[in-house]
Structure formats: C-alpha cells, structure tokens
Scaffold this active site. Structure first.
Site, PDB file in Angstrom:
ATOM      1  CB  SER A  50      -8.351  -2.027   5.006  1.00 30.79           C
ATOM      2  OG  SER A  50      -8.710  -3.303   4.540  1.00 30.79           O
ATOM      3  NE  ARG A  98      -4.007  -2.063   0.444  1.00 36.69           N
ATOM      4  CZ  ARG A  98      -3.962  -3.363   0.115  1.00 36.69           C
ATOM      5  NH1 ARG A  98      -2.915  -3.857  -0.514  1.00 36.69           N
ATOM      6  NH2 ARG A  98      -4.981  -4.148   0.393  1.00 36.69           N
ATOM      7  CD  GLU A 125      -5.542   0.570   2.719  1.00 35.83           C
ATOM      8  OE1 GLU A 125      -6.451   1.115   2.052  1.00 35.83           O
ATOM      9  OE2 GLU A 125      -5.437  -0.656   2.872  1.00 35.83           O
TER      10      GLU A 125
HETATM   11  P1  FAD Z   1      -9.410   8.586  -4.212  1.00 32.07           P
HETATM   12  O1  FAD Z   1      -9.987   8.170  -2.904  1.00 32.07           O
HETATM   13  O2  FAD Z   1     -10.180   9.532  -5.048  1.00 32.07           O
HETATM   14  O3  FAD Z   1      -7.949   9.164  -3.964  1.00 32.07           O
HETATM   15  C1  FAD Z   1      -7.036   8.518  -3.136  1.00 32.07           C
HETATM   16  C2  FAD Z   1      -5.717   9.298  -3.135  1.00 32.07           C
HETATM   17  O4  FAD Z   1      -5.124   9.237  -4.424  1.00 32.07           O
HETATM   18  C3  FAD Z   1      -5.894  10.796  -2.839  1.00 32.07           C
HETATM   19  O5  FAD Z   1      -4.769  11.248  -2.113  1.00 32.07           O
HETATM   20  C4  FAD Z   1      -5.921  11.433  -4.219  1.00 32.07           C
HETATM   21  O6  FAD Z   1      -5.479  12.784  -4.235  1.00 32.07           O
HETATM   22  C5  FAD Z   1      -4.951  10.540  -4.976  1.00 32.07           C
HETATM   23  N1  FAD Z   1      -5.252  10.441  -6.403  1.00 32.07           N
HETATM   24  C6  FAD Z   1      -6.369   9.941  -6.972  1.00 32.07           C
HETATM   25  N2  FAD Z   1      -6.256   9.973  -8.301  1.00 32.07           N
HETATM   26  C7  FAD Z   1      -5.059  10.523  -8.588  1.00 32.07           C
HETATM   27  C8  FAD Z   1      -4.367  10.835  -9.804  1.00 32.07           C
HETATM   28  N3  FAD Z   1      -4.890  10.610 -10.997  1.00 32.07           N
HETATM   29  N4  FAD Z   1      -3.143  11.392  -9.702  1.00 32.07           N
HETATM   30  C9  FAD Z   1      -2.569  11.662  -8.495  1.00 32.07           C
HETATM   31  N5  FAD Z   1      -3.184  11.394  -7.322  1.00 32.07           N
HETATM   32  C10 FAD Z   1      -4.412  10.819  -7.374  1.00 32.07           C
HETATM   33  N6  FAD Z   1      -7.881  -0.975  -1.744  1.00 32.07           N
HETATM   34  C11 FAD Z   1      -7.071  -2.032  -1.965  1.00 32.07           C
HETATM   35  O7  FAD Z   1      -5.865  -1.856  -2.216  1.00 32.07           O
HETATM   36  N7  FAD Z   1      -7.528  -3.315  -1.916  1.00 32.07           N
HETATM   37  C12 FAD Z   1      -8.820  -3.597  -1.650  1.00 32.07           C
HETATM   38  O8  FAD Z   1      -9.200  -4.765  -1.618  1.00 32.07           O
HETATM   39  C13 FAD Z   1      -9.715  -2.508  -1.405  1.00 32.07           C
HETATM   40  N8  FAD Z   1     -10.996  -2.745  -1.109  1.00 32.07           N
HETATM   41  C14 FAD Z   1     -11.841  -1.700  -0.864  1.00 32.07           C
HETATM   42  C15 FAD Z   1     -13.190  -1.987  -0.580  1.00 32.07           C
HETATM   43  C16 FAD Z   1     -14.076  -0.942  -0.348  1.00 32.07           C
HETATM   44  C17 FAD Z   1     -15.533  -1.264  -0.027  1.00 32.07           C
HETATM   45  C18 FAD Z   1     -13.642   0.406  -0.418  1.00 32.07           C
HETATM   46  C19 FAD Z   1     -14.598   1.530  -0.224  1.00 32.07           C
HETATM   47  C20 FAD Z   1     -12.305   0.688  -0.695  1.00 32.07           C
HETATM   48  C21 FAD Z   1     -11.391  -0.361  -0.915  1.00 32.07           C
HETATM   49  N9  FAD Z   1     -10.034  -0.131  -1.204  1.00 32.07           N
HETATM   50  C22 FAD Z   1      -9.190  -1.187  -1.462  1.00 32.07           C
HETATM   51  C23 FAD Z   1      -9.500   1.243  -1.211  1.00 32.07           C
HETATM   52  C24 FAD Z   1      -9.712   1.993  -2.551  1.00 32.07           C
HETATM   53  O9  FAD Z   1     -10.652   1.344  -3.346  1.00 32.07           O
HETATM   54  C25 FAD Z   1      -8.404   2.129  -3.323  1.00 32.07           C
HETATM   55  O10 FAD Z   1      -7.433   2.792  -2.551  1.00 32.07           O
HETATM   56  C26 FAD Z   1      -8.595   2.892  -4.636  1.00 32.07           C
HETATM   57  O11 FAD Z   1      -7.446   2.758  -5.440  1.00 32.07           O
HETATM   58  C27 FAD Z   1      -8.877   4.376  -4.434  1.00 32.07           C
HETATM   59  O12 FAD Z   1      -9.210   4.924  -5.693  1.00 32.07           O
HETATM   60  P2  FAD Z   1     -10.001   6.277  -5.833  1.00 32.07           P
HETATM   61  O13 FAD Z   1     -10.052   6.623  -7.272  1.00 32.07           O
HETATM   62  O14 FAD Z   1     -11.310   6.187  -5.149  1.00 32.07           O
HETATM   63  O15 FAD Z   1      -9.034   7.273  -5.062  1.00 32.07           O
HETATM   64  N1  EPU Z   2     -10.139 -11.357  11.043  1.00 26.34           N
HETATM   65  C1  EPU Z   2     -10.597 -11.365  12.345  1.00 26.34           C
HETATM   66  N2  EPU Z   2     -11.888 -10.976  12.560  1.00 26.34           N
HETATM   67  C2  EPU Z   2     -12.731 -10.606  11.557  1.00 26.34           C
HETATM   68  C3  EPU Z   2     -12.249 -10.588  10.229  1.00 26.34           C
HETATM   69  C4  EPU Z   2     -10.932 -10.964   9.996  1.00 26.34           C
HETATM   70  O1  EPU Z   2      -9.888 -11.716  13.268  1.00 26.34           O
HETATM   71  O2  EPU Z   2     -13.880 -10.272  11.837  1.00 26.34           O
HETATM   72  C5  EPU Z   2      -8.741 -11.787  10.783  1.00 26.34           C
HETATM   73  C6  EPU Z   2      -8.694 -13.269  10.414  1.00 26.34           C
HETATM   74  O3  EPU Z   2      -7.539 -13.831  11.016  1.00 26.34           O
HETATM   75  C7  EPU Z   2      -8.537 -13.229   8.902  1.00 26.34           C
HETATM   76  C8  EPU Z   2      -7.666 -11.988   8.744  1.00 26.34           C
HETATM   77  O4  EPU Z   2      -8.168 -11.077   9.722  1.00 26.34           O
HETATM   78  O5  EPU Z   2      -7.897 -14.373   8.400  1.00 26.34           O
HETATM   79  C9  EPU Z   2      -7.649 -11.370   7.366  1.00 26.34           C
HETATM   80  O6  EPU Z   2      -8.949 -10.929   7.019  1.00 26.34           O
HETATM   81  P1  EPU Z   2      -9.364 -10.704   5.491  1.00 26.34           P
HETATM   82  O7  EPU Z   2      -9.040 -11.903   4.678  1.00 26.34           O
HETATM   83  O8  EPU Z   2     -10.765 -10.185   5.467  1.00 26.34           O
HETATM   84  O9  EPU Z   2      -8.360  -9.597   4.965  1.00 26.34           O
HETATM   85  P2  EPU Z   2      -7.730  -8.283   5.611  1.00 26.34           P
HETATM   86  O10 EPU Z   2      -6.323  -8.575   5.997  1.00 26.34           O
HETATM   87  O11 EPU Z   2      -8.619  -7.735   6.672  1.00 26.34           O
HETATM   88  C10 EPU Z   2      -6.713  -7.408   3.390  1.00 26.34           C
HETATM   89  C11 EPU Z   2      -6.662  -6.091   2.692  1.00 26.34           C
HETATM   90  C12 EPU Z   2      -7.948  -5.878   1.910  1.00 26.34           C
HETATM   91  C13 EPU Z   2      -8.071  -6.979   0.868  1.00 26.34           C
HETATM   92  C14 EPU Z   2      -8.113  -8.330   1.599  1.00 26.34           C
HETATM   93  C15 EPU Z   2      -8.093  -9.487   0.631  1.00 26.34           C
HETATM   94  C16 EPU Z   2      -5.237  -4.634   3.995  1.00 26.34           C
HETATM   95  C17 EPU Z   2      -5.139  -3.476   4.928  1.00 26.34           C
HETATM   96  N3  EPU Z   2      -6.460  -5.022   3.638  1.00 26.34           N
HETATM   97  O12 EPU Z   2      -7.756  -7.314   4.354  1.00 26.34           O
HETATM   98  O13 EPU Z   2      -7.839  -4.625   1.233  1.00 26.34           O
HETATM   99  O14 EPU Z   2      -9.238  -6.834   0.109  1.00 26.34           O
HETATM  100  O15 EPU Z   2      -6.936  -8.461   2.450  1.00 26.34           O
HETATM  101  O16 EPU Z   2      -6.844  -9.593   0.021  1.00 26.34           O
HETATM  102  O17 EPU Z   2      -4.205  -5.165   3.570  1.00 26.34           O
HETATM  103  C18 EPU Z   2      -8.285  -2.291   1.448  1.00 26.34           C
HETATM  104  O18 EPU Z   2      -7.063  -2.114   1.275  1.00 26.34           O
HETATM  105  O19 EPU Z   2      -9.085  -1.343   1.600  1.00 26.34           O
HETATM  106  C19 EPU Z   2      -8.798  -3.652   1.485  1.00 26.34           C
HETATM  107  C20 EPU Z   2     -10.089  -3.930   1.687  1.00 26.34           C
END
Ligand code: FAD
Ligand code: EPU
Length: 337
Positions: free
Chosen positions: A237, A163, A333
C-alpha cells in the site's frame, strides 16, 4: 566486512528502482554495526536497510547504506499462557512467521507473507487481516546511533498506532532495532473475522480450524490480490487508509452514497484509500513504466524501468485528485528517500 563504493540498490528495494548508493555495507554482528557507524567517510548519512519493501528511492543515495543481517530466533521464556520468542532484526519476516507456525507459537498467522525483515516490523507496526504487531509485541532492543548504547523498549515506549511508532516520528533515524521479542499464545485465539478469511477457509474445505489453516488462507488471499514484487516492482500500500471525522463522512456520504467505510470510534470513520483512488479513475493507469495496479489501486507499481521520481510524481497526482474530488488528504505509507 567491506564497504563497497558506488553500489547499485536495484535488487535491494522491492520497487526495483535503479539508484546507486555512495557506499554500502552489510553487518551481521553488533560490533560490526558499531564499527560501521563510527566509520569516517566523505559523508555522514547512514541508512539502515532491511528487505527494502517499504521504501521509494527518488535519487541516488549520498551516504552509507547499512544492510541489517543480524540473525537468530530464540525461545527466551515461557509462562502458563505464552511463549516469548526473541528474533533478530535481519530475519525475514515470513520465514519467522512460518517458524512460529511450525512450532505452534500462535498469534502471527494473520501476518503471513508480509515482505521485509523483522527489524522493520515495529517501525510502522505492520498489520494485516485484523492483527497488528502491537498485539503480540513484548519488547525490543535498539542501539542508539549516537553514543552506541543499547536501549530496551516496551510496547508503551514504542507508542504504536496505525502504521506508526516512535521510530517513524519522534526518534526517526536515531535507533537501529537489533531484535524484537514477541509474546505468542500457547492456546491459539483464532481471528477469522476480517475480510475474506472465512470465505477462503470454506473454499479450502478446512474441517478443523488451526493456525496453519489461517496462515494458508491469508497466503492465498494475498497472492490473489497483491502483485508479487519479484514480478512487478511495488512496496505494498503506497498510502494509508484515511480517517475522517463523522461529520465529514456524513457530508460526503450524501453525494457518494456507496462509499465504503469502517467505524474507528464514535467520532471517526476510516475510508478505504483504494476506493477513493479507484473513484478518481486511477485503477490500472499506466504512464511509461509507472502505474497503479489493476487489482489493487492502493499499490503503485514499477513495470520495469520507472524512476523513483516518476512513481513519486504519480503519487502526487493521485493525492491531488483525491483531495479535489473528496477533500481528503492521503498520507503516504511508504518511506520516501
Ligand atoms: P525496509 O523497507 O528495508 O525499511 C523500512 C524503514 O524501516 C526504513 O526507514 C528503514 O530505515 C527502517 N528500518 C528497517 N530496518 C530497521 C532496523 N533494524 N532499525 C531501524 N530502522 C529500520 N506492510 C504491512 O504493514 N502490512 C501488509 O499487509 C503489507 N503488505 C505488503 C505487501 C507487499 C507486496 C509489499 C511489497 C509490502 C507490504 N507491506 C506491508 C510493507 C512492508 O512489507 C513492511 O513495511 C515491512 O515491515 C518493511 O520491512 P523491510 O525490512 O523491507 O523494511
Ligand atoms: N477497494 C476498492 N477497489 C479495489 C480494491 C479495494 O474500492 O480495487 C476497497 C474495497 O472497499 C475494499 C477495501 O478497499 O473492501 C479494502 O481493500 P483491501 O481489503 O484490499 O485492503 P486495504 O485497505 O487496501 C489494508 C492494508 C494492507 C493489508 C490489507 C489486509 C493499509 C494501508 N493497507 O489494505 O497492508 O494487507 O488491508 O489487512 O492499511 C501495506 O500496508 O502495505 C498493506 C498491503
């Protein structure tokens, strides 16, 4: 191209925080972007907005929010093993992933259903289910805000980490990412080892593995675990999963024998932040409209009208309790604005 004053951002951030920006404008060409960057307003602060899915606004924004709407997906090159696909920053990430899957460009299937736009994906090297964008990243073009010159970045230049990238640290707020080129496989390399993918594929009764099936499995898992921001405000997250030293892990493990953990390398261990937060009693917590999700305690939520300050204060309390119980410092994050 219009600059709108006193503009509500409630529908432009997935937390659904009701704040205003002093000015708001969208750009769909590089010339428009340059013009907006040059605009002389009563404020000089300019913020690039994608899908708003990784930000928490804690107050009104005293500047110009620039919504990136650069669009286009183009196959720019191919060799024996790869397709090189250039995508503009304003494309929705999941729509782009779906496009690649339809065209049999392999490599992004595990990253299905991540909210947000392509432009933000290298910012924090998005990742899920065993894949990060650094694994399929070829290059990107970004406009330097000062001087308006366009720069090319290789994967090495981006200094990707968990990240992390140069755009989040060293070059914070200096560049606007314009487009990203991905290196996608002609012959898929299936990655089903992470989490519940195999289990889900079995449940789906998949006979023959494909990128389409993996994508669907990931979509099913994510939909069952994570709150949909259209229903409950959130930004995924809120914290990163912390890495601790092997020695720290050994000490903690003596007291918390069931602590889940993953080996990073011989000296480091990753601990799920969700587990740490749950152990501190926060899972399902609710105070007014700010809360901790009932299924995934790593996700902080806005049930309706929480303020960004309330969500931020809750995150501070969570950080403190994890620090007190485990001696581990959680790192946010989500970008706090
Ligand atoms: P924004 O929120 O609009 O911007 C984020 C940052 O990037 C800001 O600082 C902004 O200024 C900058 N930025 C945006 N676009 C540009 C650009 N073109 N040039 C320069 N800077 C820019 N993330 C994961 O990694 N893995 C996941 O599994 C994951 N799951 C998610 C699930 C949910 C339900 C939600 C709500 C979020 C999740 N995220 C996850 C986080 C998010 O989706 C990502 O970080 C995504 O890449 C953000 O994109 P955005 O366009 O919404 O960015
Ligand atoms: N867990 C608990 N309690 C819960 C849920 C999870 O203890 O209620 C523990 C369990 O041990 C489980 C572990 O957390 O095995 C991991 O949980 P999960 O698989 O849901 O993934 P995560 O580590 O919480 C990360 C990323 C997610 C990504 C998933 C799948 C980060 C900060 N988050 O979540 O990314 O989608 O793995 O790869 O690395 C995001 O970045 O916004 C995001 C959603």
């Amino acid at each position: 191209m219009t600059i709108l004053p006193d503009f509500s951002l409630k529908h432009y951030n997935t937390f659904g925080i009701d704040v205003n920006t002093k000015y708001f404008a969208a750009f769909s060409t590089i010339d428009e972007l340059k013009e907006l960057l040059d605009s002389q307003l009563s404020t000089n602060t300019k913020f690039i907005l994608g899908g708003g899915s990784n930000i928490l606004f804690t107050k009104n924004f005293d500047g110009l929010v620039l919504k990136n709407e650069l669009k286009g997906i183009e196959l720019v090159n191919e060799d024996a093993n790869h397709f090189y696909v250039k995508t503009f920053a304003g494309e929705n990430w999941h729509r782009f992933v779906s496009y690649c899957i339809q065209h049999n460009y392999a490599g992004l299937e595990n990253l299905s259903l991540i909210p947000g736009n392509v432009g933000a994906s290298p910012m924090q090297n998005i990742g899920a289910y065993g894949v990060e964008i650094k694994d399929v990243f070829e290059s990107l073009e970004a406009l330097k805000k000062s001087g308006k010159t366009i720069h090319n970045f290789s994967a090495k230049d981006c200094e990707f980490g968990y990240r992390e990238s140069v755009f989040k640290r060293k070059y914070k707020d200096e560049f606007v990412i314009l487009n990203v080129t991905f290196r996608l496989n002609k012959v898929p390399v299936f990655n089903t080892s992470y989490g519940a993918i195999e289990q889900e594929l079995e449940k789906m009764k998949v006979q023959e593995l494909s990128i389409q099936a993996i994508s669907q499995a990931v979509i099913n898992i994510r939909s069952s675990k994570l709150p949909n921001p259209k229903q409950i405000g959130n930004a995924g997250s809120f914290f990163k999963n912390p890495t601790i030293s092997f020695t720290e892990y050994q000490t903690l493990q003596q007291v918390h024998t069931l602590m889940p953990h993953y080996k990073v390398d011989d000296l480091h261990i990753k601990v799920p932040a969700a587990w740490l937060i749950e152990q501190c009693g926060w899972k399902g917590y609710k105070n007014g409209d700010a809360g901790v999700h009932i299924n995934q305690p790593l996700v902080l939520v806005n049930y309706a009208n929480a303020t960004g300050k309330e969500i931020y204060n809750l995150s501070e309390e969570i950080k403190r309790s994890v620090q007190n119980k485990f001696g581990i410092e959680l790192e946010r994050e989500v970008n706090i604005i």
